[in-house]
Scaffold this motif. Sequence first.
Motif, mmCIF file in Angstrom:
data_model
loop_
_atom_site.group_PDB
_atom_site.id
_atom_site.type_symbol
_atom_site.label_atom_id
_atom_site.label_comp_id
_atom_site.label_asym_id
_atom_site.label_seq_id
_atom_site.Cartn_x
_atom_site.Cartn_y
_atom_site.Cartn_z
ATOM 1 N N GLU A 21 1.035 -1.227 0.135
ATOM 2 C CA GLU A 21 0.235 0.017 0.368
ATOM 3 C C GLU A 21 0.636 1.866 -0.114
ATOM 4 N N PRO A 22 0.891 1.898 -0.727
ATOM 5 C CA PRO A 22 1.282 3.712 -0.512
ATOM 6 C C PRO A 22 0.760 4.830 0.319
ATOM 7 N N GLY A 23 1.845 4.877 0.794
ATOM 8 C CA GLY A 23 1.772 5.832 2.092
ATOM 9 C C GLY A 23 2.051 7.930 1.555
ATOM 10 N N ILE A 24 1.920 8.511 1.984
ATOM 11 C CA ILE A 24 3.103 9.763 2.186
ATOM 12 C C ILE A 24 1.991 11.013 2.948
ATOM 13 N N ASP A 25 3.579 11.324 3.941
ATOM 14 C CA ASP A 25 3.416 12.332 4.875
ATOM 15 C C ASP A 25 3.761 13.575 4.766
ATOM 16 N N ILE A 26 3.267 14.813 4.859
ATOM 17 C CA ILE A 26 3.217 15.854 4.945
ATOM 18 C C ILE A 26 4.409 16.373 6.167
ATOM 19 N N GLU A 27 4.950 17.202 6.319
ATOM 20 C CA GLU A 27 4.698 18.275 7.785
ATOM 21 C C GLU A 27 5.073 19.139 7.523
ATOM 22 N N LYS A 28 4.341 20.340 7.887
ATOM 23 C CA LYS A 28 5.249 22.089 7.215
ATOM 24 C C LYS A 28 6.045 22.785 8.727
ATOM 25 N N LEU A 29 6.917 23.027 8.744
ATOM 26 C CA LEU A 29 7.299 24.538 9.666
ATOM 27 C C LEU A 29 7.662 25.096 8.775
ATOM 28 N N THR A 30 7.144 26.189 9.655
ATOM 29 C CA THR A 30 7.680 27.911 9.803
ATOM 30 C C THR A 30 8.877 28.040 10.662
ATOM 31 N N ASN A 31 9.469 28.049 10.322
ATOM 32 C CA ASN A 31 11.143 28.736 11.459
ATOM 33 C C ASN A 31 11.512 27.365 12.592
ATOM 34 N N GLY A 32 11.442 26.371 12.118
ATOM 35 C CA GLY A 32 11.440 25.368 12.554
ATOM 36 C C GLY A 32 9.923 24.155 13.468
ATOM 37 N N ASN A 33 8.982 25.573 13.530
ATOM 38 C CA ASN A 33 7.889 25.579 14.349
ATOM 39 C C ASN A 33 6.625 24.280 13.802
ATOM 40 N N GLN A 34 6.070 23.969 13.940
ATOM 41 C CA GLN A 34 4.968 23.077 13.423
ATOM 42 C C GLN A 34 4.049 24.085 13.375
ATOM 43 N N ALA A 35 3.254 24.808 14.050
ATOM 44 C CA ALA A 35 2.660 25.758 14.733
ATOM 45 C C ALA A 35 1.276 25.745 13.381
ATOM 46 N N ASP A 36 0.105 24.209 13.660
ATOM 47 C CA ASP A 36 -0.437 24.123 13.060
ATOM 48 C C ASP A 36 -1.820 24.683 13.032
ATOM 49 N N GLY A 37 -1.879 25.400 14.151
ATOM 50 C CA GLY A 37 -2.811 26.101 14.167
ATOM 51 C C GLY A 37 -2.776 28.012 14.362
ATOM 52 N N ALA A 38 -4.251 28.424 13.926
ATOM 53 C CA ALA A 38 -3.724 30.375 13.757
ATOM 54 C C ALA A 38 -2.825 29.987 15.755
ATOM 55 N N ASN A 39 -3.522 29.669 17.129
ATOM 56 C CA ASN A 39 -3.628 29.967 17.946
ATOM 57 C C ASN A 39 -2.348 29.547 18.900
ATOM 58 N N ASP A 40 -1.950 28.211 18.630
ATOM 59 C CA ASP A 40 -1.341 27.293 18.863
ATOM 60 C C ASP A 40 0.141 28.520 19.845
ATOM 61 N N ASN A 41 0.877 28.061 20.226
ATOM 62 C CA ASN A 41 1.304 28.265 21.258
ATOM 63 C C ASN A 41 3.239 27.867 20.758
ATOM 64 N N ASP A 42 3.071 27.758 19.661
ATOM 65 C CA ASP A 42 4.120 27.356 19.226
ATOM 66 C C ASP A 42 4.321 28.726 17.512
ATOM 67 N N VAL A 43 3.245 29.034 17.422
ATOM 68 C CA VAL A 43 3.395 30.397 16.468
ATOM 69 C C VAL A 43 4.711 30.970 16.567
ATOM 70 N N PRO A 44 5.288 31.128 15.606
ATOM 71 C CA PRO A 44 6.074 31.610 15.530
ATOM 72 C C PRO A 44 5.701 33.055 15.491
ATOM 73 N N GLU A 45 6.712 34.404 15.832
ATOM 74 C CA GLU A 45 6.370 35.919 15.584
ATOM 75 C C GLU A 45 7.786 36.146 14.476
ATOM 76 N N ILE A 46 7.453 37.137 13.491
ATOM 77 C CA ILE A 46 8.455 37.114 13.070
ATOM 78 C C ILE A 46 8.744 39.141 12.524
ATOM 79 N N ALA A 47 9.408 39.212 12.563
ATOM 80 C CA ALA A 47 9.131 40.989 12.303
ATOM 81 C C ALA A 47 9.188 41.363 10.634
ATOM 82 N N PRO A 48 8.808 42.037 9.984
ATOM 83 C CA PRO A 48 8.394 42.309 8.936
ATOM 84 C C PRO A 48 10.417 42.504 8.485
ATOM 85 N N ASN A 49 10.272 41.650 6.996
ATOM 86 C CA ASN A 49 11.176 41.939 6.401
ATOM 87 C C ASN A 49 13.026 41.371 7.344
#
Length: 219
Positions: A163-191
């Motif tokens: 059986e084939p299977g595939i999974d992707i995990e996307k990180l932003t600056n090393g954090n998963q940050a799946d939910g907009a209000n998750d504690n691991d959402v990174p704060e990044i200054a403009p530019n």
Amino acid sequence: VPASIGFLGFIAYVDVAEEPKIEIVKLTNGQDANDPDSADVPVIAPGDTVTWTYIVTNTGDVPFAVGDVTVTDDQTAANGVIPVFDPASDTGNDGILSPGEVWEYTAELPAENLSTTTSNVTIVPGCDPDQSGNPRDTYKNIGTVVAGTETDFDPSHYCNPPEPGIDIEKLTNGNQADGANDNDVPEIAPNDTVTWTYIVTNTGEVPFALLDVIVSDNQ
């Protein structure tokens, strides 16, 4: 069986002991498949028909009546694998398994989905004849013959297609940050630099070539 030997006008009798023997060979869709990793293990899709053939041979010198020969499967109680005697295999249709004679029994059932089955079946690692280190779930059952006081058994196996299977995990600056209000959402200054990392894992049993893997972003 008494055998006579004549000498000097006398006849002597030597008792040659009778030797009952029985042998069973179990096939899955025509394949012996004794070893779960052997190249002849059949690959059967869930729901497709599995045909088990039980070949019973009288390898001794004592005949057995049909009522004295019993063929069973160790999965009978779990999912109804019940070997049925094929009378067409009875030479002379006399109900006697004579020395050297071969009888056949068969059973049929739909193949299990081995990755999701809840049946009480025996599943072992297998279907890895090249020893690649990626075995798959493999169904195992054992046929047994009892003839008089003699017993023999033989296993056989099958597996489902990989059986084939595939999974992707996307990180932003090393954090998963799946939910907009998750504690691991990174704060990044403009530019400041944003680095997105896309971790792709093959979670199935089928390899993918590089050109067959496409990673994209909705932005």
